[in-house]
Design a protein around this motif. Structure first.
Motif, mmCIF file in Angstrom:
data_model
loop_
_atom_site.group_PDB
_atom_site.id
_atom_site.type_symbol
_atom_site.label_atom_id
_atom_site.label_comp_id
_atom_site.label_asym_id
_atom_site.label_seq_id
_atom_site.Cartn_x
_atom_site.Cartn_y
_atom_site.Cartn_z
ATOM 1 N N ILE A 4 36.945 40.871 45.342
ATOM 2 C CA ILE A 4 35.714 41.657 45.362
ATOM 3 C C ILE A 4 34.601 40.915 44.625
ATOM 4 O O ILE A 4 33.469 40.848 45.077
ATOM 5 N N LYS A 5 34.938 40.334 43.498
ATOM 6 C CA LYS A 5 33.965 39.639 42.661
ATOM 7 C C LYS A 5 33.508 38.324 43.275
ATOM 8 O O LYS A 5 32.449 37.806 42.948
ATOM 9 N N GLY A 6 34.314 37.786 44.187
ATOM 10 C CA GLY A 6 33.942 36.541 44.844
ATOM 11 C C GLY A 6 34.444 35.287 44.164
ATOM 12 O O GLY A 6 34.072 34.174 44.530
ATOM 13 N N SER A 7 35.311 35.438 43.169
ATOM 14 C CA SER A 7 35.833 34.260 42.477
ATOM 15 C C SER A 7 37.137 33.753 43.079
ATOM 16 O O SER A 7 37.698 32.767 42.630
ATOM 17 N N LEU A 8 37.607 34.434 44.122
ATOM 18 C CA LEU A 8 38.810 34.022 44.846
ATOM 19 C C LEU A 8 38.565 34.269 46.325
ATOM 20 O O LEU A 8 38.070 35.329 46.705
ATOM 21 N N ASN A 9 38.887 33.288 47.144
ATOM 22 C CA ASN A 9 38.691 33.431 48.585
ATOM 23 C C ASN A 9 39.943 33.994 49.243
ATOM 24 O O ASN A 9 41.061 33.608 48.901
ATOM 25 N N PHE A 23 27.738 41.733 39.520
ATOM 26 C CA PHE A 23 29.003 42.111 38.902
ATOM 27 C C PHE A 23 28.998 41.849 37.406
ATOM 28 O O PHE A 23 28.549 40.799 36.953
ATOM 29 N N GLY A 24 29.508 42.800 36.680
ATOM 30 C CA GLY A 24 29.865 42.612 35.281
ATOM 31 C C GLY A 24 31.380 42.589 35.254
ATOM 32 O O GLY A 24 32.021 43.486 35.794
ATOM 33 N N TYR A 25 31.960 41.557 34.697
ATOM 34 C CA TYR A 25 33.417 41.408 34.740
ATOM 35 C C TYR A 25 33.953 41.180 33.338
ATOM 36 O O TYR A 25 33.540 40.248 32.655
ATOM 37 N N MET A 26 34.853 42.048 32.916
ATOM 38 C CA MET A 26 35.517 41.880 31.634
ATOM 39 C C MET A 26 36.991 41.662 31.900
ATOM 40 O O MET A 26 37.708 42.578 32.295
ATOM 41 N N SER A 27 37.413 40.423 31.739
ATOM 42 C CA SER A 27 38.790 40.031 32.002
ATOM 43 C C SER A 27 39.647 40.234 30.761
ATOM 44 O O SER A 27 39.158 40.165 29.630
ATOM 45 N N GLN A 28 40.920 40.440 30.982
ATOM 46 C CA GLN A 28 41.835 40.486 29.852
ATOM 47 C C GLN A 28 42.105 39.080 29.320
ATOM 48 O O GLN A 28 42.602 38.899 28.224
ATOM 49 N N HIS A 29 41.741 38.074 30.096
ATOM 50 C CA HIS A 29 41.913 36.676 29.697
ATOM 51 C C HIS A 29 40.545 36.126 29.321
ATOM 52 O O HIS A 29 39.776 35.702 30.180
ATOM 53 N N PRO A 93 24.486 44.354 35.007
ATOM 54 C CA PRO A 93 25.271 44.572 36.227
ATOM 55 C C PRO A 93 25.051 45.961 36.802
ATOM 56 O O PRO A 93 24.705 46.897 36.088
ATOM 57 N N ASN A 94 25.246 46.071 38.107
ATOM 58 C CA ASN A 94 25.235 47.390 38.729
ATOM 59 C C ASN A 94 26.624 47.739 39.266
ATOM 60 O O ASN A 94 26.799 48.751 39.929
ATOM 61 N N PHE A 95 27.584 46.869 38.961
ATOM 62 C CA PHE A 95 28.980 47.124 39.330
ATOM 63 C C PHE A 95 29.844 46.455 38.262
ATOM 64 O O PHE A 95 29.776 45.249 38.068
ATOM 65 N N MET A 96 30.630 47.248 37.552
ATOM 66 C CA MET A 96 31.478 46.723 36.474
ATOM 67 C C MET A 96 32.936 46.682 36.897
ATOM 68 O O MET A 96 33.416 47.619 37.539
ATOM 69 N N ILE A 97 33.606 45.609 36.526
ATOM 70 C CA ILE A 97 35.043 45.472 36.742
ATOM 71 C C ILE A 97 35.683 45.222 35.384
ATOM 72 O O ILE A 97 35.311 44.278 34.683
ATOM 73 N N PHE A 98 36.630 46.064 35.024
ATOM 74 C CA PHE A 98 37.360 45.907 33.768
ATOM 75 C C PHE A 98 38.817 45.606 34.086
ATOM 76 O O PHE A 98 39.472 46.373 34.783
ATOM 77 N N ASP A 99 39.320 44.491 33.595
ATOM 78 C CA ASP A 99 40.712 44.105 33.785
ATOM 79 C C ASP A 99 41.417 44.237 32.443
ATOM 80 O O ASP A 99 41.402 43.324 31.625
ATOM 81 N N GLU A 100 41.986 45.404 32.202
ATOM 82 C CA GLU A 100 42.697 45.721 30.960
ATOM 83 C C GLU A 100 41.890 45.309 29.726
ATOM 84 O O GLU A 100 42.344 44.490 28.920
ATOM 85 N N PRO A 101 40.701 45.877 29.561
ATOM 86 C CA PRO A 101 39.818 45.430 28.482
ATOM 87 C C PRO A 101 40.304 45.760 27.075
ATOM 88 O O PRO A 101 39.803 45.189 26.118
#
Length: 123
Positions: A4-9, A23-29, A93-101
Motif C-alpha cells: 500500500i505504501k509503495g515500498s514493495l512491488n 503516507f505517514g509510516y511508523m515501523s516497528q523496525h 500525512p493524510n494516511f497513517m500506517i502503524f506497524d506495531e508502534p
C-alpha cells in the motif's frame, strides 16, 4: 502495508493508490526510517533542510524529546519513536500506517505516543 505504501512491488497484481495520499509510516523496525549515524536535529534537517536548528529543535520538543538529546546519537527506543514522530509530523500525512508502534516502549512512552497521535496535524 508495504504494498500500500509503495515500498514493495507486487509480483502478481497491480496496486495503485491516489497520488494525493501522503503516507505517514511508523515501523516497528526503526532502522527502516532512522539513520543511526545522525543526531535527531541532523535527521530532521536531512528531510527538511529549510528548517533552522531552532525550528528542528522545537519540532523535536513538541514530540516530547528532551532537549539534551537533540544532539545525541545513541537513543532509547522511546526516544527514537519521538524522533520518528517528529519526522512524520513534517510531512503532514493524510494516511497513517502503524506497524506495531508500541514494541519496546514503556507505559509512559505509549501514553506519549497516543497523545502525539491525537495532536498530529494531518493534511
Amino acid at each position: 502495508m508495504k504494498l500500500i505504501k509503495g515500498s514493495l512491488n507486487s509480483t502478481k497484481k497491480v496496486v495503485t493508490t491516489d497520488s494525493k495520499i501522503r503516507f505517514g509510516y511508523m515501523s516497528q523496525h526503526y532502522e527502516e526510517i532512522l539513520d543511526f549515524d545522525l543526531t535527531p536535529v541532523q535527521f530532521i534537517n536531512k528531510f527538511s533542510p529549510h528548517l533552522s536548528e531552532t525550528e528542528a529543535r522545537k519540532l523535536l520538543s513538541q514530540s516530547n524529546l528532551n532537549s539534551r538529546l537533540h544532539h545525541q546519537i545513541s537513543l532509547s527506543g522511546g526516544e527514537q519513536t519521538r524522533v520518528i514522530f517528529s519526522y512524520i509530523s513534517l510531512i503532514k500525512p493524510n494516511f497513517m500506517i502503524f506497524d506495531e508502534p508500541t514494541n519496546n516502549l514503556d507505559l509512559y512512552t505509549i501514553d506519549t505516543l497516543a497523545e502525539l497521535i491525537n495532536n498530529l496535524e494531518c493534511g
